[in-house]
Write an enzyme that holds these catalytic residues in place. Sequence first.
Site, PDB file in Angstrom:
ATOM      1  N   ARG A  46       0.880  -1.167  -0.039  1.00 44.82           N
ATOM      2  CA  ARG A  46       0.008   0.164   0.028  1.00 44.82           C
ATOM      3  C   ARG A  46       0.779   1.229   0.021  1.00 44.82           C
ATOM      4  NH1 ARG A  46      -2.888  -1.415   5.359  1.00 44.82           N
ATOM      5  NH2 ARG A  46      -0.870  -1.948   5.711  1.00 44.82           N
ATOM      6  N   HIS A  98       5.085   3.929   7.899  1.00 50.10           N
ATOM      7  CA  HIS A  98       3.749   4.125   7.616  1.00 50.10           C
ATOM      8  C   HIS A  98       2.773   3.406   8.765  1.00 50.10           C
ATOM      9  CE1 HIS A  98       2.481  -0.324   6.633  1.00 50.10           C
ATOM     10  NE2 HIS A  98       3.635  -0.238   6.546  1.00 50.10           N
ATOM     11  N   CYS A 101       1.560  -0.713  10.058  1.00 53.95           N
ATOM     12  CA  CYS A 101       2.548  -1.501   9.644  1.00 53.95           C
ATOM     13  C   CYS A 101       2.774  -2.807  10.250  1.00 53.95           C
ATOM     14  CB  CYS A 101       4.043  -0.671   9.790  1.00 53.95           C
ATOM     15  SG  CYS A 101       5.360  -1.724   9.075  1.00 53.95           S
TER      16      CYS A 101
END
Length: 209
Positions: A46, A98, A101
Amino acid sequence: MSLLDDLLKNNEDWAARINEEDPTFFSRLANQQSPEYLWIGCSDSRVPANQLLGLMPGDIFVHRNIANLVVHTDLNCMSVIKYAVDVLKVKHIIITGHYDCGGVKAAMKKQSFELIDGWLRNIKDIYVKHIDSFTEEMSETQRLDHLTELNVIEQVNNVCHTTCVQQAWARGQDLTVHGFIYSVKDGRLKDLHVNFDNLDKINDLYHIL
Ligand code: ZN
């Protein structure tokens, strides 16, 4: 016929579209790459560097691994940094973590993931190092988010500790190391404002030149 015909067709369409928009695009790139950025991010599907930054092929040099770690014994990551700094002369190294995670989540579990355990241990070490900054009031999500941010900051420091980056600064090369966080929920990047372009704020013990 290939089992991956869909992917190959996508690629064909994509290349045709780019070529139509800019007929010299591929021939220009075939001659050389000169990206200004090195992205060190998570392997998570992503978080694709080029797409979320709106950049084209040739714009960014990329290294990705589980939980965007910079480990000094990782010859792969060290080689990427060395090449990006010494040969490509990138101006910016961006560590991007991010939220949500899987690597950070796994590191917070008390269980074995076999081969991955040694890798995740680097994140456990960060948690233990900063344990005083985690409070009882924090929810599970807040704890994970906090560790994710700390992980980015630690990796920014790790980049600054490398011989390669210190050599670049010593010879006056224009190079800044940054820490970003990406939210998979809304597609937005956040600057953690941990920017280093010299060793001034790096602990003395790591100054090796
Ligand atoms: Zn991840």
